[in-house]
Scaffold this active site. Sequence first.
Site, PDB file in Angstrom:
ATOM      1  N   GLU A   7       2.470  -0.925   4.635  1.00 26.49           N
ATOM      2  CA  GLU A   7       2.175   0.451   4.226  1.00 26.49           C
ATOM      3  C   GLU A   7       3.491   1.155   3.912  1.00 26.49           C
ATOM      4  OE1 GLU A   7      -0.444   2.339   3.653  1.00 26.49           O
ATOM      5  OE2 GLU A   7      -2.147   1.216   4.494  1.00 26.49           O
ATOM      6  N   HIS A  16       0.838  -1.201   0.000  1.00 24.12           N
ATOM      7  CA  HIS A  16       0.000   0.000   0.000  1.00 24.12           C
ATOM      8  C   HIS A  16       0.867   1.244   0.000  1.00 24.12           C
ATOM      9  CE1 HIS A  16      -3.511  -2.230   1.863  1.00 24.12           C
ATOM     10  NE2 HIS A  16      -2.524  -2.962   2.338  1.00 24.12           N
ATOM     11  N   TYR A  17       0.315   2.363  -0.449  1.00 23.75           N
ATOM     12  CA  TYR A  17       0.890   3.643  -0.025  1.00 23.75           C
ATOM     13  C   TYR A  17      -0.043   4.249   1.006  1.00 23.75           C
ATOM     14  CZ  TYR A  17      -1.975   6.374  -3.519  1.00 23.75           C
ATOM     15  OH  TYR A  17      -2.964   6.948  -4.257  1.00 23.75           O
ATOM     16  N   THR A  18       0.546   5.120   1.838  1.00 25.07           N
ATOM     17  CA  THR A  18      -0.234   5.706   2.936  1.00 25.07           C
ATOM     18  C   THR A  18      -1.157   6.823   2.456  1.00 25.07           C
ATOM     19  OG1 THR A  18       1.591   7.204   3.369  1.00 25.07           O
ATOM     20  CG2 THR A  18       1.512   5.166   4.675  1.00 25.07           C
ATOM     21  N   ASP A  49      -3.726   2.262  -4.866  1.00 26.05           N
ATOM     22  CA  ASP A  49      -2.371   2.227  -4.303  1.00 26.05           C
ATOM     23  C   ASP A  49      -1.742   0.840  -4.466  1.00 26.05           C
ATOM     24  OD1 ASP A  49      -4.402   1.491  -2.229  1.00 26.05           O
ATOM     25  OD2 ASP A  49      -2.677   1.253  -0.920  1.00 26.05           O
ATOM     26  N   HIS A 104      -2.582  -3.314  -3.355  1.00 26.36           N
ATOM     27  CA  HIS A 104      -3.936  -3.111  -2.828  1.00 26.36           C
ATOM     28  C   HIS A 104      -4.911  -2.919  -3.996  1.00 26.36           C
ATOM     29  CE1 HIS A 104      -6.627  -0.908   0.345  1.00 26.36           C
ATOM     30  NE2 HIS A 104      -7.064  -2.106   0.051  1.00 26.36           N
TER      31      HIS A 104
HETATM   32 ZN   LIG Z   1      -4.084   0.533   0.554  1.00 26.86          ZN
END
Ligand SMILES: [Zn+2]
Length: 250
Positions: free
Chosen positions: A97, A32-34, A149, A139
Amino acid sequence: MNPDCSLPAALVPSPNHGVRKGGRRADSILLHYTGLPDGKAALRQLCDPATEVSAHYLVFEDGSVAQLVPESRRAWHAGKGMWAGESDMNDVSIGIEIANAGHRGGLPEYPLAQIETVIALCRDIIGRWRIRPERVLAHSDVSHGRKIDPGEHFPWWRLAKAGIGLYVPPAAIEDGPRLEPGASGPEVLELQTLLSGYGYALETTGLYDARTESSINAFQRHYRQLRVDGIADRSTIATLRRLIAALGKG
Ligand SMILES: [Zn+2]
């Protein structure tokens, strides 16, 4: 508690986790990215009981890493989504993340130090949980239509060079026939069958509907990043076929 990984991870416990239902074990990694301005803000959010979100790990911009949830527990990072028939990805995945401002923040490049830590962390997790290459996912793959993301700037090719994930060089973009939203017929049905066989959640109806478009978007964002437009051009379809042919050989 010690970190589960062999990296020098800071332990910052988040209250946001539960039991992996039915004694399920991790068989996937979700990246994921935040989507927040910086890693500090993300850490606050992922540890705030009011948000009810978390991940097992957070990788900061400088390559440092924090473990927030034990790998044996179910962290709350995937939300609604599906992959290869599995409808609760939190039960079967380890969530990482990656601090990055995301699309709303102009999709900044991922610093090399940060990616090197993501690679080392994935390698460590894969070794301990015996995770198959094709189960290192975005994700956006498992929640297409809802999540985008870690985005089309995420260097999956760099992970692949380090032996992480399933990846093939994308076929060159060229002119030629293409399948677009609204199209229908046996070619669309075949495309849907390929996508669904690989793991994307969509109905195989023969009609290029919104779910087909969003799964093509997700596929491009991960495997054919040069053009993310939801249109199944020749390069997209050829890349998908190459990827499926590489299954089991990774
Ligand atoms: Zn995500």
